[in-house]
Design a protein around this motif. Structure first.
Motif, PDB file in Angstrom:
ATOM      1  N   PRO A   1      16.301  62.812  52.522  1.00 24.00           N
ATOM      2  CA  PRO A   1      16.677  62.418  51.154  1.00 24.00           C
ATOM      3  C   PRO A   1      17.064  63.617  50.277  1.00 24.00           C
ATOM      4  O   PRO A   1      17.566  63.434  49.172  1.00 24.00           O
ATOM      5  CB  PRO A   1      15.454  61.711  50.596  1.00 24.00           C
ATOM      6  CG  PRO A   1      14.513  61.514  51.706  1.00 24.00           C
ATOM      7  CD  PRO A   1      14.944  62.407  52.834  1.00 24.00           C
ATOM      8  N   PHE A   2      16.851  64.837  50.796  1.00 23.27           N
ATOM      9  CA  PHE A   2      17.251  66.075  50.097  1.00 23.27           C
ATOM     10  C   PHE A   2      16.706  66.125  48.664  1.00 23.27           C
ATOM     11  O   PHE A   2      17.428  66.350  47.702  1.00 23.27           O
ATOM     12  CB  PHE A   2      18.764  66.249  50.090  1.00 23.27           C
ATOM     13  CG  PHE A   2      19.377  66.202  51.445  1.00 23.27           C
ATOM     14  CD1 PHE A   2      19.035  67.133  52.413  1.00 23.27           C
ATOM     15  CD2 PHE A   2      20.300  65.210  51.778  1.00 23.27           C
ATOM     16  CE1 PHE A   2      19.604  67.086  53.674  1.00 23.27           C
ATOM     17  CE2 PHE A   2      20.865  65.171  53.026  1.00 23.27           C
ATOM     18  CZ  PHE A   2      20.519  66.093  53.992  1.00 23.27           C
TER      19      PHE A   2
ATOM     20  N   LEU B   1      16.471  68.408  43.103  1.00 24.46           N
ATOM     21  CA  LEU B   1      15.735  69.165  42.091  1.00 24.46           C
ATOM     22  C   LEU B   1      16.503  70.413  41.664  1.00 24.46           C
ATOM     23  O   LEU B   1      16.614  70.716  40.467  1.00 24.46           O
ATOM     24  CB  LEU B   1      14.353  69.551  42.618  1.00 24.46           C
ATOM     25  CG  LEU B   1      13.501  70.414  41.693  1.00 24.46           C
ATOM     26  CD1 LEU B   1      13.098  69.616  40.467  1.00 24.46           C
ATOM     27  CD2 LEU B   1      12.294  70.933  42.428  1.00 24.46           C
ATOM     28  N   VAL B   2      17.055  71.135  42.636  1.00 22.15           N
ATOM     29  CA  VAL B   2      17.818  72.352  42.328  1.00 22.15           C
ATOM     30  C   VAL B   2      19.050  72.014  41.495  1.00 22.15           C
ATOM     31  O   VAL B   2      19.359  72.698  40.503  1.00 22.15           O
ATOM     32  CB  VAL B   2      18.187  73.102  43.622  1.00 22.15           C
ATOM     33  CG1 VAL B   2      19.207  74.190  43.347  1.00 22.15           C
ATOM     34  CG2 VAL B   2      16.959  73.675  44.271  1.00 22.15           C
TER      35      VAL B   2
ATOM     36  N   GLN C   1      19.809  73.201  37.726  1.00 24.91           N
ATOM     37  CA  GLN C   1      21.055  73.894  37.369  1.00 24.91           C
ATOM     38  C   GLN C   1      21.752  73.172  36.220  1.00 24.91           C
ATOM     39  O   GLN C   1      22.219  73.794  35.273  1.00 24.91           O
ATOM     40  CB  GLN C   1      21.970  73.978  38.597  1.00 24.91           C
ATOM     41  CG  GLN C   1      23.269  74.705  38.367  1.00 24.91           C
ATOM     42  CD  GLN C   1      24.409  73.782  38.002  1.00 24.91           C
ATOM     43  OE1 GLN C   1      24.439  72.620  38.365  1.00 24.91           O
ATOM     44  NE2 GLN C   1      25.347  74.317  37.250  1.00 24.91           N
ATOM     45  N   ALA C   2      21.794  71.843  36.262  1.00 20.26           N
ATOM     46  CA  ALA C   2      22.448  71.069  35.196  1.00 20.26           C
ATOM     47  C   ALA C   2      21.672  71.172  33.887  1.00 20.26           C
ATOM     48  O   ALA C   2      22.270  71.231  32.807  1.00 20.26           O
ATOM     49  CB  ALA C   2      22.572  69.610  35.622  1.00 20.26           C
ATOM     50  N   SER C   3      20.325  71.219  33.985  1.00 15.56           N
ATOM     51  CA  SER C   3      19.540  71.294  32.747  1.00 15.56           C
ATOM     52  C   SER C   3      19.706  72.640  32.053  1.00 15.56           C
ATOM     53  O   SER C   3      19.525  72.734  30.839  1.00 15.56           O
ATOM     54  CB  SER C   3      18.061  71.023  33.044  1.00 15.56           C
ATOM     55  OG  SER C   3      17.508  72.082  33.790  1.00 15.56           O
TER      56      SER C   3
END
Length: 188
Positions: A89-90, A95-96, A100-102
């Protein structure tokens, strides 16, 4: 403290043990004993955020992000079980990417706000420059109108040429008339 000795005023300094007294008309910057937060230069942070936002908006970032995701997925699906660190499900990849988006969104907004501020300053300067240009144009228009008015009262080359032409024609007619009067008197 002032003391008088021998009829003269003399200043004496009283030394106080401990730190020098701060001025009462200025607020304290930090209280001793409390935790002080690290300070940062907002201008340097803003410049860094603009550089990051500029990089995030390039094709190079998209290519590198795509390569990283492909390598991540390939690593975690094609390699043996014991070297995989994020199964199907990676969740760690999600999360990474969320992390990065946050961070990317506020940095992009900060860079956009700085650009808006620069645009506002440029617009104000353009408006001031436009106002100066309008004032200069109005001044030059008044000067040209004054020159035209002044030239209306001054004899121009064409006017002088026409006047000289009319004087020449009058002189020629007078000379003809004089010649005509001489001819009858010569015949006699």
């Amino acid at each position: 403290m002032r003391g008088r000795e021998g009829g003269r005023d003399r200043r004496t300094e009283i030394s106080v043990a401990g730190p020098a007294r701060t001025r009462l008309d200025q607020p304290r910057t930090a209280r001793p004993g409390l935790i002080t937060l690290p300070s940062y230069d907002p201008e340097a942070f803003g410049k860094l955020s603009e550089r990051i936002a500029r990089f995030l908006g390039t094709g190079r970032f998209i290519v590198w992000m795509t390569v990283v995701i492909i390598v991540w997925v390939a690593w975690n699906t094609l390699l043996p079980e014991n070297v995989r660190f994020d199964s199907y499900p990676f969740i760690f990849l999600t999360l990474v990417l969320s992390l990065q988006a946050s961070y990317a969104a506020p940095l992009i907004l900060l860079a956009q706000n700085r650009q808006d501020n620069r645009d506002r300053v440029n617009m104000e300067q353009d408006r001031a420059r436009s106002d100066r240009n309008i004032a200069d144009t109005e001044y030059l228009t008044r000067e040209v109108a004054a020159l035209r008015h002044g030239l209306g009262e001054v004899a121009t080359r064409a006017f002088i040429a026409s006047e000289l032409g009319s004087i020449r024609s009058e002189l020629q007619s007078l000379l003809k008339e004089i010649d005509e009067r001489r001819e009858p008197s010569e015949t006699l």
